[in-house]
Design an enzyme around this catalytic site. Structure first.
Site, PDB file in Angstrom:
ATOM      1  NE  ARG A 110      -3.965  -2.049   0.340  1.00  0.00           N
ATOM      2  CZ  ARG A 110      -3.850  -3.323  -0.058  1.00  0.00           C
ATOM      3  NH1 ARG A 110      -2.782  -3.736  -0.703  1.00  0.00           N
ATOM      4  NH2 ARG A 110      -4.823  -4.181   0.177  1.00  0.00           N
ATOM      5  CB  SER A 170      -8.832  -1.392   4.186  1.00  0.00           C
ATOM      6  OG  SER A 170      -9.283  -2.602   3.670  1.00  0.00           O
ATOM      7  CD  GLU A 174      -5.693   0.882   2.325  1.00  0.00           C
ATOM      8  OE1 GLU A 174      -5.435  -0.119   3.000  1.00  0.00           O
ATOM      9  OE2 GLU A 174      -6.478   0.867   1.367  1.00  0.00           O
TER      10      GLU A 174
HETATM   11  C1  LIG Z   1     -15.469  -0.138  -1.077  1.00  0.00           C
HETATM   12  C2  LIG Z   1     -13.990   0.072  -1.312  1.00  0.00           C
HETATM   13  C3  LIG Z   1     -13.158  -1.023  -1.450  1.00  0.00           C
HETATM   14  C4  LIG Z   1     -11.783  -0.835  -1.678  1.00  0.00           C
HETATM   15  N1  LIG Z   1     -11.008  -1.942  -1.816  1.00  0.00           N
HETATM   16  C5  LIG Z   1      -9.666  -1.807  -2.026  1.00  0.00           C
HETATM   17  C6  LIG Z   1      -8.836  -2.949  -2.180  1.00  0.00           C
HETATM   18  O1  LIG Z   1      -9.293  -4.086  -2.168  1.00  0.00           O
HETATM   19  N2  LIG Z   1      -7.515  -2.748  -2.376  1.00  0.00           N
HETATM   20  C7  LIG Z   1      -6.963  -1.504  -2.431  1.00  0.00           C
HETATM   21  O2  LIG Z   1      -5.746  -1.401  -2.617  1.00  0.00           O
HETATM   22  N3  LIG Z   1      -7.731  -0.396  -2.302  1.00  0.00           N
HETATM   23  C8  LIG Z   1      -9.058  -0.514  -2.108  1.00  0.00           C
HETATM   24  N4  LIG Z   1      -9.853   0.598  -1.960  1.00  0.00           N
HETATM   25  C9  LIG Z   1      -9.237   1.941  -2.008  1.00  0.00           C
HETATM   26  C10 LIG Z   1      -9.328   2.613  -3.403  1.00  0.00           C
HETATM   27  O3  LIG Z   1     -10.349   2.057  -4.168  1.00  0.00           O
HETATM   28  C11 LIG Z   1      -8.019   2.501  -4.186  1.00  0.00           C
HETATM   29  O4  LIG Z   1      -6.950   3.038  -3.443  1.00  0.00           O
HETATM   30  C12 LIG Z   1      -8.071   3.234  -5.526  1.00  0.00           C
HETATM   31  O5  LIG Z   1      -6.916   2.965  -6.268  1.00  0.00           O
HETATM   32  C13 LIG Z   1      -8.254   4.751  -5.378  1.00  0.00           C
HETATM   33  O6  LIG Z   1      -8.532   5.270  -6.667  1.00  0.00           O
HETATM   34  P1  LIG Z   1      -9.243   6.677  -6.851  1.00  0.00           P
HETATM   35  O7  LIG Z   1      -9.205   6.992  -8.300  1.00  0.00           O
HETATM   36  O8  LIG Z   1     -10.582   6.660  -6.214  1.00  0.00           O
HETATM   37  O9  LIG Z   1      -8.246   7.617  -6.044  1.00  0.00           O
HETATM   38  P2  LIG Z   1      -8.593   8.959  -5.256  1.00  0.00           P
HETATM   39  O10 LIG Z   1      -9.241   8.615  -3.964  1.00  0.00           O
HETATM   40  O11 LIG Z   1      -9.283   9.930  -6.132  1.00  0.00           O
HETATM   41  O12 LIG Z   1      -7.112   9.484  -4.971  1.00  0.00           O
HETATM   42  C14 LIG Z   1      -6.257   8.767  -4.078  1.00  0.00           C
HETATM   43  C15 LIG Z   1      -4.905   9.488  -4.057  1.00  0.00           C
HETATM   44  O13 LIG Z   1      -4.285   9.393  -5.338  1.00  0.00           O
HETATM   45  C16 LIG Z   1      -4.028  10.688  -5.870  1.00  0.00           C
HETATM   46  N5  LIG Z   1      -4.247  10.599  -7.326  1.00  0.00           N
HETATM   47  C17 LIG Z   1      -5.409  10.343  -7.970  1.00  0.00           C
HETATM   48  N6  LIG Z   1      -5.219  10.287  -9.297  1.00  0.00           N
HETATM   49  C18 LIG Z   1      -3.893  10.525  -9.503  1.00  0.00           C
HETATM   50  C19 LIG Z   1      -3.061  10.615 -10.665  1.00  0.00           C
HETATM   51  N7  LIG Z   1      -3.551  10.416 -11.913  1.00  0.00           N
HETATM   52  N8  LIG Z   1      -1.738  10.886 -10.498  1.00  0.00           N
HETATM   53  C20 LIG Z   1      -1.217  11.051  -9.254  1.00  0.00           C
HETATM   54  N9  LIG Z   1      -1.951  10.990  -8.128  1.00  0.00           N
HETATM   55  C21 LIG Z   1      -3.271  10.715  -8.241  1.00  0.00           C
HETATM   56  C22 LIG Z   1      -4.994  11.613  -5.156  1.00  0.00           C
HETATM   57  O14 LIG Z   1      -4.526  12.941  -5.134  1.00  0.00           O
HETATM   58  C23 LIG Z   1      -5.027  10.983  -3.772  1.00  0.00           C
HETATM   59  O15 LIG Z   1      -3.900  11.381  -3.035  1.00  0.00           O
HETATM   60  C24 LIG Z   1     -11.233   0.465  -1.744  1.00  0.00           C
HETATM   61  C25 LIG Z   1     -12.088   1.569  -1.604  1.00  0.00           C
HETATM   62  C26 LIG Z   1     -13.455   1.380  -1.401  1.00  0.00           C
HETATM   63  C27 LIG Z   1     -14.357   2.584  -1.272  1.00  0.00           C
END
Ligand SMILES: Cc1cc2nc3c(=O)[nH]c(=O)nc-3n(C[C@H](O)[C@H](O)[C@H](O)COP(=O)(O)OP(=O)(O)OC[C@H]3O[C@@H](n4cnc5c(N)ncnc54)[C@H](O)[C@@H]3O)c2cc1C
Length: 341
Positions: free
Chosen positions: A166, A239, A335
């Site tokens: 992570r 998480s 996280e």
């Molecule tokens: C129900 C649920 C289940 C989940 N299960 C998992 C799981 O099984 N495993 C896991 O690892 N995660 C899990 N997650 C967490 C999440 O889905 C992941 O971390 C996902 O990759 C976040 O993507 P996002 O586009 O929503 O990021 P955001 O929440 O929009 O951004 C997260 C971070 O990344 C940065 N960011 C976004 N886009 C970019 C870019 N293009 N370049 C640089 N930085 C950027 C943002 O500024 C922020 O700091 C879960 C979340 C939920 C709600």
């Protein structure tokens, strides 16, 4: 410049926690050109920049100052094929789960265990997403990013991204890189990864003999839906805490007191504990605190019962951290990213 900048934009529907904070300014970018224009505008006015993907790994702690840039670029392609593998590339704004579906439709294998993780491809390397025994870094080839320090485009391979559990370069140097597109190397033959016991059991129950990545993807989706609250119905960010990695000696001392404690020895000699187990043992599972709480069935997931502010989520999170530290001597690390405020 043709950018549609919205002032005082409510981010409530743009983050899975459903926290209704405002971005001082919000702009959606669909191309490298629009991104460069948005960053130039921010530089011109000295606005801080926040990147937004699917908002599924963040807690909005207050209004987000400056310019929030929603990454909305789309596109996916096959770059190279060989006898046993394929190199694909997709744009940062692609929805992760849809990309997984696209790879399976094309007969490419390797992402099935990562099905149904919310969010965008561009954010996937940020925390090296992982689930059911597989991490993104295992199929990762390289990515193209804009280095905001130098203003240059750069290609970063797996070692440059410093992936860990992570964690990555992008968490270690927040704000420096904008990830534009990502390349993944996938297999052309199924290589099922069934280390995670409930997934192995679900596969066994199908009675199938030939490995089938699409079936594994469906099983992963089914298990996830049964375990994790759907953010559309109950705001959450998955998480909330990382599983702590402890030096072997510390973990063994804890095991003497709690022999049933789940623990997973790592290649580097450390031992990973299950944060959810620690939180549950400390009595927090199902705990409600005003508009926020710990999910009834999943102690690792904090939820918004409606209308909660980021500060309420963080008050609960800190109380859990403190209690777990007192009871087990283990520091829980959050996280999701804390944004705004
Ligand atoms: C129900 C649920 C289940 C989940 N299960 C998992 C799981 O099984 N495993 C896991 O690892 N995660 C899990 N997650 C967490 C999440 O889905 C992941 O971390 C996902 O990759 C976040 O993507 P996002 O586009 O929503 O990021 P955001 O929440 O929009 O951004 C997260 C971070 O990344 C940065 N960011 C976004 N886009 C970019 C870019 N293009 N370049 C640089 N930085 C950027 C943002 O500024 C922020 O700091 C879960 C979340 C939920 C709600």
């Amino acid at each position: 410049m043709g950018l549609a900048v919205v002032s005082q934009a409510d981010l409530g529907l743009l983050n899975t926690f459903g926290i209704s904070e405002h971005a001082e300014r919000l702009v959606a970018v669909e191309s490298d050109g629009q991104l460069r224009d948005a960053l130039a505008l921010a530089r011109q006015h000295d606005w801080p920049v926040t990147l937004l993907g699917g908002g599924s790994n963040m807690v909005l702690a207050g209004p987000v100052p400056g310019l929030t840039v929603a990454m909305r670029s789309r596109g996916r392609r096959v770059l190279e094929r060989s006898a046993d593998s394929v190199l694909i590339e997709a744009e940062a704004g692609e929805n992760w789960h849809q990309l997984v579906g696209w790879t399976l439709d094309h007969g490419f294998h390797g992402l099935e265990n990562l099905s149904l993780i919310p969010g965008t491809l561009g954010a996937a390397p940020v925390q090296n997403i992982g689930a059911y025994g597989v991490e993104l870094c295992e199929v990762f080839d390289s990515l193209e990013a804009l280095d905001r320090g130098s203003g240059q485009l750069c290609r970063l391979d797996r070692s440059a991204c410093r992936f860990a559990y992570r964690d990555s370069l992008f968490k270690q140097q927040p704000g420096r890189f904008v990830i534009l597109r990502v390349r993944l190397r996938l297999g052309t033959c199924p290589q099922p990864r069934l280390d995670y016991a409930p997934l192995a059991a679900a596969w066994q129950a199908t009675g199938l003999r030939r490995p089938d990545s699409r079936v594994i993807s469906e099983l992963v989706c089914r298990i996830r839906r049964s375990k994790l609250p759907d953010p559309v119905q109950l705001g959450n960010a998955g998480s909330f805490f990382k599983n702590p990695l402890l030096p072997a000696g510390q973990a063994r001392a804890l095991l003497l007191r709690w022999p049933a404690m789940p623990h997973y020895p790592q290649a580097d000699g450390s031992i990973k504990l299950a944060a959810g187990w620690l939180i549950e043992q400390a009595g927090w599972k199902g705990h409600c605190q005003g508009r926020v709480g710990v999910h009834r069935e999943q102690a690792l997931v904090l939820v918004n019962y409606g209308g909660a502010r980021g500060a309420e989520v963080m008050t609960l999170a800190r109380a859990i951290q403190q209690d777990v530290a007192e009871k087990f001597g283990v520091e829980l690390e959050m996280e999701p990213q804390l944004i705004g405020g």
